[in-house]
Design a protein around this motif. Sequence first.
Motif, PDB file in Angstrom:
ATOM      1  N   PRO A  73      -1.297 -17.735  -0.539  1.00 25.56           N
ATOM      2  CA  PRO A  73      -0.565 -16.802  -1.390  1.00 25.56           C
ATOM      3  C   PRO A  73       0.450 -16.004  -0.594  1.00 25.56           C
ATOM      4  O   PRO A  73       0.197 -15.597   0.536  1.00 25.56           O
ATOM      5  CB  PRO A  73      -1.676 -15.895  -1.944  1.00 25.56           C
ATOM      6  CG  PRO A  73      -2.902 -16.738  -1.895  1.00 25.56           C
ATOM      7  CD  PRO A  73      -2.741 -17.607  -0.672  1.00 25.56           C
TER       8      PRO A  73
ATOM      9  N   ALA B 183       0.754 -18.591 -11.041  1.00 23.62           N
ATOM     10  CA  ALA B 183       0.096 -19.444 -10.056  1.00 23.62           C
ATOM     11  C   ALA B 183       0.840 -20.763  -9.894  1.00 23.62           C
ATOM     12  O   ALA B 183       1.000 -21.281  -8.778  1.00 23.62           O
ATOM     13  CB  ALA B 183      -1.348 -19.699 -10.467  1.00 23.62           C
TER      14      ALA B 183
ATOM     15  N   GLN C 288       0.148 -11.296  -6.917  1.00 19.87           N
ATOM     16  CA  GLN C 288      -0.052 -11.827  -5.570  1.00 19.87           C
ATOM     17  C   GLN C 288       0.460 -13.253  -5.417  1.00 19.87           C
ATOM     18  O   GLN C 288       0.723 -13.700  -4.298  1.00 19.87           O
ATOM     19  CB  GLN C 288      -1.536 -11.781  -5.212  1.00 19.87           C
ATOM     20  CG  GLN C 288      -2.044 -10.384  -4.888  1.00 19.87           C
ATOM     21  CD  GLN C 288      -3.507 -10.381  -4.541  1.00 19.87           C
ATOM     22  OE1 GLN C 288      -4.283 -11.237  -4.991  1.00 19.87           O
ATOM     23  NE2 GLN C 288      -3.927  -9.421  -3.734  1.00 19.87           N
ATOM     24  N   GLN C 289       0.601 -13.954  -6.518  1.00 22.74           N
ATOM     25  CA  GLN C 289       1.082 -15.335  -6.449  1.00 22.74           C
ATOM     26  C   GLN C 289       2.559 -15.430  -6.098  1.00 22.74           C
ATOM     27  O   GLN C 289       3.017 -16.455  -5.594  1.00 22.74           O
ATOM     28  CB  GLN C 289       0.837 -16.049  -7.786  1.00 22.74           C
ATOM     29  CG  GLN C 289      -0.594 -16.041  -8.257  1.00 22.74           C
ATOM     30  CD  GLN C 289      -1.542 -16.666  -7.249  1.00 22.74           C
ATOM     31  OE1 GLN C 289      -1.295 -17.757  -6.741  1.00 22.74           O
ATOM     32  NE2 GLN C 289      -2.641 -15.974  -6.965  1.00 22.74           N
TER      33      GLN C 289
ATOM     34  N   ARG D   1       5.587 -22.143  -2.578  1.00 24.50           N
ATOM     35  CA  ARG D   1       4.959 -22.320  -1.264  1.00 24.50           C
ATOM     36  C   ARG D   1       5.105 -23.748  -0.765  1.00 24.50           C
ATOM     37  O   ARG D   1       5.253 -23.994   0.423  1.00 24.50           O
ATOM     38  CB  ARG D   1       3.488 -21.904  -1.331  1.00 24.50           C
ATOM     39  CG  ARG D   1       3.295 -20.401  -1.494  1.00 24.50           C
ATOM     40  CD  ARG D   1       1.846 -20.009  -1.293  1.00 24.50           C
ATOM     41  NE  ARG D   1       0.975 -20.507  -2.345  1.00 24.50           N
ATOM     42  CZ  ARG D   1       0.769 -19.893  -3.496  1.00 24.50           C
ATOM     43  NH1 ARG D   1       1.385 -18.747  -3.743  1.00 24.50           N
ATOM     44  NH2 ARG D   1      -0.040 -20.389  -4.404  1.00 24.50           N
TER      45      ARG D   1
ATOM     46  N   THR E 174       3.518  -6.115  -4.580  1.00 24.67           N
ATOM     47  CA  THR E 174       2.388  -6.491  -5.432  1.00 24.67           C
ATOM     48  C   THR E 174       2.041  -5.353  -6.379  1.00 24.67           C
ATOM     49  O   THR E 174       1.797  -5.567  -7.576  1.00 24.67           O
ATOM     50  CB  THR E 174       1.165  -6.852  -4.574  1.00 24.67           C
ATOM     51  OG1 THR E 174       1.460  -7.982  -3.777  1.00 24.67           O
ATOM     52  CG2 THR E 174      -0.038  -7.168  -5.454  1.00 24.67           C
TER      53      THR E 174
ATOM     54  N   GLY F  75       4.116 -19.922  -8.069  1.00 23.23           N
ATOM     55  CA  GLY F  75       3.827 -19.606  -6.674  1.00 23.23           C
ATOM     56  C   GLY F  75       3.495 -20.838  -5.858  1.00 23.23           C
ATOM     57  O   GLY F  75       3.917 -20.964  -4.697  1.00 23.23           O
ATOM     58  N   THR F  76       2.733 -21.747  -6.436  1.00 20.99           N
ATOM     59  CA  THR F  76       2.394 -22.992  -5.735  1.00 20.99           C
ATOM     60  C   THR F  76       3.639 -23.811  -5.432  1.00 20.99           C
ATOM     61  O   THR F  76       3.802 -24.345  -4.329  1.00 20.99           O
ATOM     62  CB  THR F  76       1.407 -23.817  -6.582  1.00 20.99           C
ATOM     63  OG1 THR F  76       0.210 -23.060  -6.792  1.00 20.99           O
ATOM     64  CG2 THR F  76       1.055 -25.121  -5.878  1.00 20.99           C
TER      65      THR F  76
ATOM     66  N   THR G 128      -2.105 -11.967 -10.500  1.00 17.19           N
ATOM     67  CA  THR G 128      -0.863 -12.629 -10.911  1.00 17.19           C
ATOM     68  C   THR G 128       0.277 -12.266  -9.976  1.00 17.19           C
ATOM     69  O   THR G 128       1.038 -13.134  -9.520  1.00 17.19           O
ATOM     70  CB  THR G 128      -0.505 -12.231 -12.354  1.00 17.19           C
ATOM     71  OG1 THR G 128      -1.591 -12.562 -13.216  1.00 17.19           O
ATOM     72  CG2 THR G 128       0.748 -12.948 -12.823  1.00 17.19           C
TER      73      THR G 128
END
Length: 334
Positions: free
Chosen positions: A274, A259, A208-209, A266, A217, A262-263, A206
């Motif tokens: 990631p 996630a 890392q996202q 990015r 992290t 994070g997506t 989680t």
Amino acid sequence: MSMFELEFMQRALIAGLLTGLSAPAIGTYLVQRRLSLMGDGIGHIAITGVALGLLTGSAPVLTAVLVSIAGATAIELVRARGKATGDVALALMFYGGIAGGVLLIGLAGQGAATLNTYLFGSLTTVSQSDLYVVVGLAVAVLVVAIGLGPQLFAVCQDEEFARTTGLRVQLLNLVIAVMAAVTVTVAMRTVGLLLVSALMVVPVATAQQVTRSFRSTFVTACIIGVLACLAGIVTSYNANVAPGATIVVLALAGFVVAATVGTLLRRRSGRMRPLADEEPEVGVPAPEPHAVSPGHPHAHSQACGHQKVDHGDHVDYVHDGHLHAAHGDHWDEH
């Protein structure tokens, strides 16, 4: 009476707090080494330790610690000496641990209900003596995980390079294995032996996202672990369900949210990997535009003493708080 006034809930919350800190702390190193399932294997070995304690009339937590450490050490030595691959070594832990535990439980005359409290966690079974052991073990894990952070990261990132710098790789690998074994026994009262691996891995995945470095992290995973444990314990008390399953479900829900966030982040910045992959080294800042390093004192090499960081098609070296990379007849810093 409020649930926070109940002594067993107070003990459970303290144990959950320490579990939420220690499990992701060691889990960060396991994920970095691509040994995410190691906690699950040690959990099976710990079942044998619990059963041995019930058979001999000893404290199951202490016997689980000893058996888990012995099993984790043996498997690490087998893996390191090339006599079995990592997945085969973990399979040995899975099968041998669960078989030994079931056999000894039967010999001890204990039923499935007793074993279930260790497999899936139980709020009411955290005794005062268990809490003392959990506190001592969790503090030991956190001290080692933080105090030896740079050395453990180096071993997890690149064993060969760590060996060339003079680090005792074999010993540090054993330290990671022993910490994982201790963490499993810390968590078995709240999360349960069969689900402890999830608490080692899911908060790390989680974090890392939405993070950029190993250090961030590590910290974020510990925060997520604590929140999942405390919220899971409170929810399990109110809903009268197993705490271990509740904690893991909440942790997984957190992963789904992270996630998604994070997506989106990015995509907005044009990245499709990631964020944690962008900065593999502890304490290294995010990459900046290249600039010529003024008055560079020497040319970096494997033996120069500076930390090496693999960076795509070239190698950078950590120097004075930033990265140096060879560029023709000079060194760039970024």
